[in-house]
Design a protein around this motif. Sequence first.
Motif, PDB file in Angstrom:
ATOM      1  N   UNK A  34       0.843  -1.203   0.000  1.00  0.00           N
ATOM      2  CA  UNK A  34       0.000   0.000   0.000  1.00  0.00           C
ATOM      3  C   UNK A  34       0.880   1.255   0.000  1.00  0.00           C
ATOM      4  N   UNK A  35       1.912   1.230   0.818  1.00  0.00           N
ATOM      5  CA  UNK A  35       2.796   2.390   0.942  1.00  0.00           C
ATOM      6  C   UNK A  35       3.639   2.537  -0.331  1.00  0.00           C
ATOM      7  N   UNK A  36       4.146   1.417  -0.805  1.00  0.00           N
ATOM      8  CA  UNK A  36       4.947   1.433  -2.026  1.00  0.00           C
ATOM      9  C   UNK A  36       4.099   1.960  -3.184  1.00  0.00           C
ATOM     10  N   UNK A  37       2.882   1.469  -3.236  1.00  0.00           N
ATOM     11  CA  UNK A  37       1.953   1.881  -4.271  1.00  0.00           C
ATOM     12  C   UNK A  37       1.719   3.390  -4.222  1.00  0.00           C
ATOM     13  N   UNK A  38       1.548   3.908  -3.004  1.00  0.00           N
ATOM     14  CA  UNK A  38       1.295   5.342  -2.855  1.00  0.00           C
ATOM     15  C   UNK A  38       2.504   6.155  -3.297  1.00  0.00           C
ATOM     16  N   UNK A  39       3.691   5.607  -3.090  1.00  0.00           N
ATOM     17  CA  UNK A  39       4.889   6.384  -3.378  1.00  0.00           C
ATOM     18  C   UNK A  39       5.437   6.205  -4.775  1.00  0.00           C
ATOM     19  N   UNK A  40       5.454   4.961  -5.220  1.00  0.00           N
ATOM     20  CA  UNK A  40       6.189   4.686  -6.444  1.00  0.00           C
ATOM     21  C   UNK A  40       5.288   4.460  -7.653  1.00  0.00           C
ATOM     22  N   UNK A  41       4.078   4.009  -7.396  1.00  0.00           N
ATOM     23  CA  UNK A  41       3.240   3.665  -8.541  1.00  0.00           C
ATOM     24  C   UNK A  41       2.219   4.744  -8.855  1.00  0.00           C
ATOM     25  N   UNK A  42       1.672   5.399  -7.788  1.00  0.00           N
ATOM     26  CA  UNK A  42       0.700   6.451  -8.058  1.00  0.00           C
ATOM     27  C   UNK A  42       1.427   7.684  -8.508  1.00  0.00           C
ATOM     28  N   UNK A  43       0.741   8.499  -9.290  1.00  0.00           N
ATOM     29  CA  UNK A  43       1.353   9.733  -9.750  1.00  0.00           C
ATOM     30  C   UNK A  43       1.454  10.695  -8.570  1.00  0.00           C
ATOM     31  N   UNK A  44       2.665  10.849  -8.051  1.00  0.00           N
ATOM     32  CA  UNK A  44       2.850  11.716  -6.890  1.00  0.00           C
ATOM     33  C   UNK A  44       3.426  13.041  -7.356  1.00  0.00           C
ATOM     34  N   UNK A  45       2.572  13.833  -7.975  1.00  0.00           N
ATOM     35  CA  UNK A  45       3.054  15.039  -8.623  1.00  0.00           C
ATOM     36  C   UNK A  45       3.761  15.969  -7.629  1.00  0.00           C
ATOM     37  N   UNK A  46       3.260  15.988  -6.386  1.00  0.00           N
ATOM     38  CA  UNK A  46       3.884  16.886  -5.414  1.00  0.00           C
ATOM     39  C   UNK A  46       5.202  16.319  -4.873  1.00  0.00           C
ATOM     40  N   UNK A  47       5.498  15.103  -5.268  1.00  0.00           N
ATOM     41  CA  UNK A  47       6.784  14.528  -4.864  1.00  0.00           C
ATOM     42  C   UNK A  47       6.843  14.148  -3.398  1.00  0.00           C
ATOM     43  N   UNK A  48       5.738  14.327  -2.674  1.00  0.00           N
ATOM     44  CA  UNK A  48       5.782  14.052  -1.240  1.00  0.00           C
ATOM     45  C   UNK A  48       5.686  12.556  -1.005  1.00  0.00           C
ATOM     46  N   UNK A  49       6.701  12.005  -0.400  1.00  0.00           N
ATOM     47  CA  UNK A  49       6.708  10.571  -0.150  1.00  0.00           C
ATOM     48  C   UNK A  49       6.125  10.271   1.224  1.00  0.00           C
ATOM     49  N   UNK A  50       5.551   9.089   1.338  1.00  0.00           N
ATOM     50  CA  UNK A  50       5.001   8.671   2.622  1.00  0.00           C
ATOM     51  C   UNK A  50       6.145   8.351   3.561  1.00  0.00           C
ATOM     52  N   UNK A  51       6.265   9.112   4.595  1.00  0.00           N
ATOM     53  CA  UNK A  51       7.275   8.779   5.597  1.00  0.00           C
ATOM     54  C   UNK A  51       6.590   8.220   6.818  1.00  0.00           C
TER      55      UNK A  51
END
Length: 808
Positions: A34-51
């Motif tokens: 879920x976390x990987x998906x949110x960070x690496x697979x979804x378009x994270x235009x704001x570049x903010x990674x889940x920490x």
Amino acid sequence: MPMPKRTPPKSTTPETLQVLAALERKVLWLASWMIHNANHLRDNADGLKVGGHQASSASLATIMTALYFDVLRPHDRVAVKPHASPNFHAIQYLLGKQARERLEAFRGYKGAQSYPSRTKDADDVDFSTGSVGLGVAQTLFSSLTQDYVRAHGWGLDRPEGRMVALVGDAELDEGNIFEALLEGWKQGLRNCWWIIDYNRQSLDAVVREGLWARYEQLFNNFGWKVVILKYGSLQEAAFKEPGGETLRQWIDNCPNQLYSALVFAGGAAWRKRLNDEIGDQGDVSRLIEKRSDAELAALMNNLGGHDMPTVLDAFHNADSEQPTCFICYTVKGFGLPFAGHKDNHAGLMTPQQMDTYRQAMGVRPGHEWDKFEGLDLPAERLQSFLERVPFAAGGPRRLSAPTVDVPDELPVTIQPVMSTQTGFGAILNEIGRNDSDFARHVVTTSPDVTVSTNLGPWVNRRGLFAREAMADTFKSERIPSTFNWEFSPKGQHIELGIAEMNLFILLSALGLSHSINGERLLPIGTLYDPFIARGLDALNYACYQDARFILAATPSGITLAGEGGAHQSIAEPLIGLAQDGLASFEPAYVDELAVIMGWAFSYIQKNGDLSASETNWLRDETGGSVYLRLSTRPIEQMKRPITPELRQQIVDGAYWQRKPGPNCQVLVAYTGAVAPEAIEAVGLMAEDRRDVGLLAITSADRLNAGWAAAQRARERGLVRARSHIERLLADVPSHCGIVTVLDGHPATLAWLGAVAGHRTRALGVEHFGQTGSLAELYRHYGIDANAIIAAAQTIAPGRPIRHLKALP
Ligand SMILES: Cc1ncc(C[n+]2csc(CCOP(=O)(O)OP(=O)(O)O)c2C)c(N)n1
Ligand SMILES: [Mg+2]
């Protein structure tokens, strides 16, 4: 060190352990994916990674698997450590209570929330968490609320629930937890478990040595049972081998930093260190040598909080009467490549690491969300286990309760001169006279300011709540006192110690009783207005959870004059204006207060449509909580009929005390205790300015919210949308100036000028701390009649106003 009892729970068969091991693996995988998906697979235009999620979640994977799939029952309620949110959502998904799309959109718009949220998540979060410490205390106050409800004869057909908090070890730094502990001890807390995720890491660092011992003493002092889960069953078995005792001593003496570092470094590093330090001691060398690197790492990682049989034993053997703290040794990042690393809080797996992990978990590409992918048990067996999980057997976890009928009018005898605080006490006293269903559902609470906020008469009638009756010794000793402080299970006032955080978290718990206990309460909390700031995060938390209550804050402002200093409140009207979920009022007169309170008792019970009404542009049907800013200043009351129109306007936020004519040059808009100054100023200006208007504002908050909503509606095409304040000001000529005044920050009303473009001067208080008489202070801060006139003269030119005295 006291160890948990080792009686194997009857429910835990080897078959159950097998399934739980598979589910734990699945929870770890899904949370990571879920976390990987949110960070690496979804378009994270704001570049903010889940920490902060991956390592924190993994550390609770074993404990949460044990709880949700085996230990918990439908009536139990849980506050999940904020960063363990992925585990929670994964578990709900496995139980069929969370949609895959929401997991795929974790942290995204309308996706599963980063921190468990009662209001924003769709998978039955019991208590929101996020601001650390608050969810923990919420479980304690929810348990007290459950006792209150049952002591009053409600909800006895349901089993008692255990209120469980999953607590980060660094979370215990938050002071509100200790305030709650003390209160829990005073109130005879039961049915409460705090499970400490003792991974010995916070966000920035590794925790101090020996912290567990401080916790143990602390919890024991407050009457809690402490259960320490330090070693897992692999370790316990190894300790029984020759040389095992030496290994145990080494583990006990190993500093937290080193243990974490070796967990990160893995089997070969363990071997080297153990050989260097205890390897020449015969038996223990053999104990080490007979294990491969992987086996050695598994042994050293096998801390109590990651050992399913140990965890289950501890939970199944806990009782309900005594609150229990479990200190569970865990590894932050358990099972992941950055396990134990001190920087791992914001650690994320790279795509390569994730790929390796995927393969190790036996998950084929494209099957990442499949519930049973990579598990070595038949899918039917797992599915049939999931269908029998006790926690999920009870249907929706959100209960509901019918609304309590509120009288059309709240009677009160209005004295010629009276303060809103006295009026508040008098209204409650009247409610307390009757044994109506309405009166029985009211529950009041106050942090040691019951008498000074005027709840005394109500408490005399309804008594103080305690699970055990306790007589008022002053009464039995026949010493005269104004107050009758008898405690009993039937009492309706919960007396708290001074900690304001506790007040708000208790209101949060009482105000969710309809949803948690299936029995509605009508909670009222009182405190001094400035001390809202002390508990502000907890107030925000209560509103975020959509708890329902009335808050009466009094005294307020500089109006309490001689008290001075930090007892004067300035910013609170702005808090009232800005706080989501809280409708704020500051009435000047007791008849207004009676109208507002009558409305508030219904408003806090509403749960309807989200759309705004087309009359006031407020979302009244959704309901919320209510804040009443009240004053100790006795002012002359008006004798007037409260017509239905006036009633509505008081609730909507404003009404004309004196409607200005078409040639009006200036109007005064006031809120609260400065009403006499506003009236006096209008009277004195009347000879020199035409048609002076006087606008009474009972709620800057609701006026402002209605105005904002109506503007938005117009911008979206509803051209006829008009808010209450826009209608009130519609006929005021554009050349008219507005002087606003309140005993609070001037920005509270300054926006009135923007509604229809009137020139405005906002009077109020920006600095505090000066003692003096009321007249001296009103003059000092410029909110007396003279200051109002001077402001009017400046913004509404004309001949000099004769009654204006020279300003000092
Ligand atoms: C009131 C508040 N302050 C700060 C934070 C930021 N924060 C989130 S988790 C955390 C510390 C985490 O340590 P711990 O409680 O031990 O949990 P772990 O990640 O080790 O499981 C901090 C400082 C917060 N969420 N709330
Ligand atoms: Mg920690």
